[in-house]
Design an enzyme around this catalytic site. Structure first.
Site, short mmCIF file in Angstrom:
data_model
loop_
_atom_site.label_atom_id
_atom_site.label_comp_id
_atom_site.label_asym_id
_atom_site.label_seq_id
_atom_site.Cartn_x
_atom_site.Cartn_y
_atom_site.Cartn_z
N TYR A 231 0.53 -0.99 0.04
CA TYR A 231 0.21 -0.51 0.07
C TYR A 231 1.07 1.07 -0.32
O TYR A 231 -0.54 2.48 0.03
CB TYR A 231 -0.54 0.04 1.61
CG TYR A 231 -1.85 -1.02 1.62
CD1 TYR A 231 -1.80 -1.87 -0.15
CD2 TYR A 231 -2.77 -1.24 2.67
CE1 TYR A 231 -2.94 -2.86 -0.04
CE2 TYR A 231 -3.26 -2.30 3.06
CZ TYR A 231 -3.62 -3.05 2.03
OH TYR A 231 -4.34 -4.41 1.67
N HIS B 130 0.51 -11.29 1.25
CA HIS B 130 -0.48 -10.68 0.16
C HIS B 130 -1.11 -12.03 -0.50
O HIS B 130 -2.60 -11.48 -0.56
CB HIS B 130 -0.16 -10.09 -0.14
CG HIS B 130 -0.45 -8.46 -0.41
ND1 HIS B 130 -0.56 -7.26 0.16
CD2 HIS B 130 -2.24 -7.98 -0.63
CE1 HIS B 130 -1.57 -6.52 -0.22
NE2 HIS B 130 -2.85 -7.25 -0.54
#
Length: 307
Positions: free
Chosen positions: A51, A120
């Site tokens: 992010y 992830h």
């Protein structure tokens, strides 16, 4: 939110059912957003190496702890390893670089540990086990209180089982009435792995419109959400809440912690207010029939289908 608004992970720690999602929040904006969320009662914040906002998220957490008299143990913090994807020209992480990645994330966050560290996505078949061994070691070192995966399907988790490695504490996956993943959810329940839902608000016509973010959501799906007689509009009117609250409450009643993202304090308060009503059995049964299959949050397709 109160003490009963948590679920216990297999690691023996409590994860709050409602967390702040920070995907698509810029690093420069993240501190103010996180500080505001913790100010209205959130006690769970979700970020990721990918992010690019861990520094801002960590600053917001520290500011909120000081402003509201909280201690570090009052806030559940999740971040995620970006495993590297050779198909995108990236070098997949090894056990050693996985360990180094969390050290770098902790430095950006300004924290000594995270409560949950996730891989992830299951991008690289050759390195998945190596990355998971890195997470197991990080848990042993106390830098992650619990460890898990994200976007893993049954076959990916079975790889860990086959290698004799510990099971994940959690699997963060796209879950909402249009992507219910019943077989995967049943498997997770059998293994004691907590499903954590992301993109819970996909059925809303406004989902990700503001960010202009690409996804696999079709025009037909968007039109369905815009219909005046859509089932979630009817349920929202019935319970006196917003459509978003209905979608988030559905997940919680299914046992899934949720990660709604908002930068507006009033919307944050709504997203946190999920325990003052309950969806009745008739409506839950109706929602169970709305599954459309694979997720839509990733434009290249549901990452649980990775080889």
């Amino acid at each position: 939110m109160g003490k009963n608004d948590t679920r216990v992970l297999t690691a023996g720690i409590e994860i709050p059912y409602v967390g702040l999602g920070t995907y698509l929040i810029a690093n420069d904006d993240a501190a103010a957003v996180v500080r505001a969320a913790l100010g209205v009662g959130f006690r769970h914040v979700d970020t990721a190496e990918f992010y690019g906002n861990e520094e801002g998220v960590g600053a917001g957490i520290r500011q909120a702890l000081e402003a509201h008299g909280l201690s570090r143990k009052d806030v559940f913090v999740t971040t995620k390893l970006w495993p590297g994807n050779a198909a995108w020209g990236q070098t997949p992480k090894t056990t050693e670089t996985t360990i180094a990645s969390l050290d770098e994330s902790l430095a950006r966050l300004g924290l000594e540990y995270v409560d949950l560290y996730l891989i992830h996505a299951p991008f690289d078949h050759e390195q998945r086990l190596a990355q998971w061994r890195g997470l197991v070691e990080l848990k042993r070192q106390g830098k992650a209180r619990a460890i898990g995966v994200s976007n893993f399907d049954v076959a990916h988790i079975e790889e860990l089982v086959g290698a004799g490695l510990p099971l994940p504490d959690a699997n963060q996956i796209e879950l909402h009435p249009w992507s219910q993943k019943p077989a995967l959810v049943r498997y997770l329940a059998e293994k004691g792995i907590t499903p954590i839902a992301y993109s819970s608000l996909v059925p809303l016509s406004t989902w990700r419109i503001a960010e202009g973010h690409d996804s696999a959501k079709t025009a037909e799906m968007r039109a369905t959400g815009e219909r005046a007689d859509s089932p979630f509009k009817a349920m929202a009117a019935k319970y006196g809440v917003s459509e978003a609250q209905v979608l988030l409450r559905w997940a919680i009643q299914m046992g899934y912690p949720v990660l709604p993202k908002s930068t507006k304090p009033e919307r944050m308060r709504q997203n946190a207010d999920l325990f003052s009503f309950r969806i009745d059995d008739q409506d839950m049964a109706a929602i169970a029939k709305m599954d459309r299959g694979d997720g839509v949050a990733w434009p290249m397709g549901d990452p649980t289908k990775a080889a």
